[in-house]
Write a protein that holds these residues in place. Structure first.
Motif, mmCIF file in Angstrom:
data_model
loop_
_atom_site.group_PDB
_atom_site.id
_atom_site.type_symbol
_atom_site.label_atom_id
_atom_site.label_comp_id
_atom_site.label_asym_id
_atom_site.label_seq_id
_atom_site.Cartn_x
_atom_site.Cartn_y
_atom_site.Cartn_z
ATOM 1 N N GLU A 1 0.989 9.472 -5.660
ATOM 2 C CA GLU A 1 -0.114 10.407 -5.430
ATOM 3 C C GLU A 1 0.215 11.360 -4.282
ATOM 4 N N ARG A 2 0.847 10.846 -3.244
ATOM 5 C CA ARG A 2 1.257 11.705 -2.126
ATOM 6 C C ARG A 2 2.308 12.712 -2.579
ATOM 7 N N ALA B 1 0.978 4.038 -2.925
ATOM 8 C CA ALA B 1 0.412 5.350 -2.591
ATOM 9 C C ALA B 1 1.394 6.491 -2.794
ATOM 10 N N GLU C 1 -7.998 8.225 2.692
ATOM 11 C CA GLU C 1 -8.686 7.591 1.567
ATOM 12 C C GLU C 1 -7.845 6.468 0.970
ATOM 13 N N GLN C 2 -6.551 6.698 0.842
ATOM 14 C CA GLN C 2 -5.670 5.653 0.320
ATOM 15 C C GLN C 2 -5.668 4.435 1.243
ATOM 16 N N HIS D 1 0.827 -1.210 0.000
ATOM 17 C CA HIS D 1 0.000 0.000 0.000
ATOM 18 C C HIS D 1 0.861 1.258 0.000
ATOM 19 N N LEU E 1 -6.047 12.529 1.918
ATOM 20 C CA LEU E 1 -5.489 11.601 0.939
ATOM 21 C C LEU E 1 -4.958 10.348 1.632
ATOM 22 N N LEU E 2 -4.215 10.527 2.729
ATOM 23 C CA LEU E 2 -3.695 9.378 3.468
ATOM 24 C C LEU E 2 -4.829 8.451 3.903
ATOM 25 N N ARG F 1 -8.914 2.497 1.034
ATOM 26 C CA ARG F 1 -9.078 1.819 -0.256
ATOM 27 C C ARG F 1 -8.347 0.484 -0.252
ATOM 28 N N THR F 2 -7.283 0.406 0.529
ATOM 29 C CA THR F 2 -6.423 -0.773 0.517
ATOM 30 C C THR F 2 -6.833 -1.809 1.551
#
Length: 215
Positions: free
Chosen positions: A73-74, A70, A98-99, A66, A95-96, A102-103
Motif C-alpha cells: 500500500e505504501r 503495509a 492509519e496502518q 506489520h 497512511l503510515l 490498525r495493527t
C-alpha cells in the motif's frame, strides 16, 4: 518431512502472534502475560518462550509483520502520489499512521518507540532503525519524483531532505501515540504547519502550489 515441520512451525508462530495481537488490543500490552498468550493459543508457556524468548520480542515480531504487510500500500502511494508535494507527504504520513494503528494500539507503539532509550543499540533499537530506514527510502523515491518533475529545486539534497521529513513524521507520530485522545485530524494540522514552513524554502517557482498561491 522437513518442509512439513517448517510449515507447522510457521503456523504455530502465526497463531501465537495473532493471539498476542488480540490480547494486546483488548487488555493492553502491559497487562497481558505470556501465560495468557499460551493459554489462548493452546500451547504451553514454554513454547511461547521457545519461539520468542520474551514479551517485547513478541511485540517486535508483530511490528515486523506489520511493516511487511503495509509495504504494498505504501509502494502504491509513492508511485502514484497527489500532485502537490505537501499533500503527498501528508497522504503518506496519514497512511503510515492509519496502518500502524490498525495493527497495534498506541500503548504498543509507545513501547516500541521507547526501545532506543531502554536498550540503546539493542536488538529492538536496531529494528527500529531499520523501520526508519524503510520510511526514509520511501521518501527518497517520493521526493525524488517531485524533484524530477520540477516541484522541488534541483539543488536540494533529496537524501537529506528525506531525513528531515522522516524526522518530522516520527516526531508527530510520537506525539500522537503519547496521547490517548489526539486525533489523526489534529495530527494533520500540525504536520501541515511544519511542512508549509519547510517547503517555503524548497518549492520551485514553477510548482503548481506556487502558481495556485499567486493566482
Amino acid at each position: 518431512m522437513a518442509g512439513l515441520r517448517a510449515l507447522h512451525r510457521q503456523t504455530r508462530f502465526n497463531q501465537m502472534l495473532n493471539v498476542a495481537a488480540e490480547l494486546f488490543a483488548s487488555q493492553g500490552y502491559e497487562a497481558t502475560r505470556i501465560e495468557e498468550i499460551a493459554e489462548s493459543a493452546q500451547v504451553a508457556p514454554g513454547t511461547v518462550y521457545n519461539y520468542f524468548t520474551s514479551k517485547p520480542n513478541i511485540l517486535m515480531a508483530l511490528a515486523v509483520r506489520h511493516v511487511r504487510a503495509a509495504y504494498p500500500e505504501r509502494r502504491d502511494l509513492v508511485r502514484n502520489p497527489p500532485d502537490d508535494p505537501i499533500e503527498a507527504i501528508y497522504a503518506f504520513e496519514k497512511l503510515l499512521t492509519e496502518q500502524a494503528l490498525r495493527t497495534l494500539n498506541r500503548e504498543c507503539w509507545r513501547v516500541i518507540f521507547s526501545a532506543p532509550y531502554r536498550e540503546p543499540d539493542g536488538p529492538q533499537h536496531r529494528l527500529s532503525r531499520r523501520f526508519q530506514g524503510i520510511i526514509k527510502r520511501h521518501y527518497i523515491q517520493l521526493l525524488g519524483g517531485f524533484q524530477k518533475r520540477g516541484s522541488i529545486k534541483k539543488d536540494v539534497d533529496i537524501r537529506l531532505f528525506a531525513d528531515l521529513i522522516t524526522a518530522i513524521g516520527t516526531y508527530h507520530f510520537s506525539r500522537l501515540i503519547s496521547s490517548d485522545t489526539m486525533t489523526i485530524e489534529e495530527l494533520r494540522v500540525t504536520v501541515e504547519e511544519h511542512l508549509d514552513l519547510v517547503f517555503t524554502g524548497v518549492i520551485a517557482k514553477t510548482s503548481k502550489r506556487k502558481k495556485a498561491a499567486t493566482a
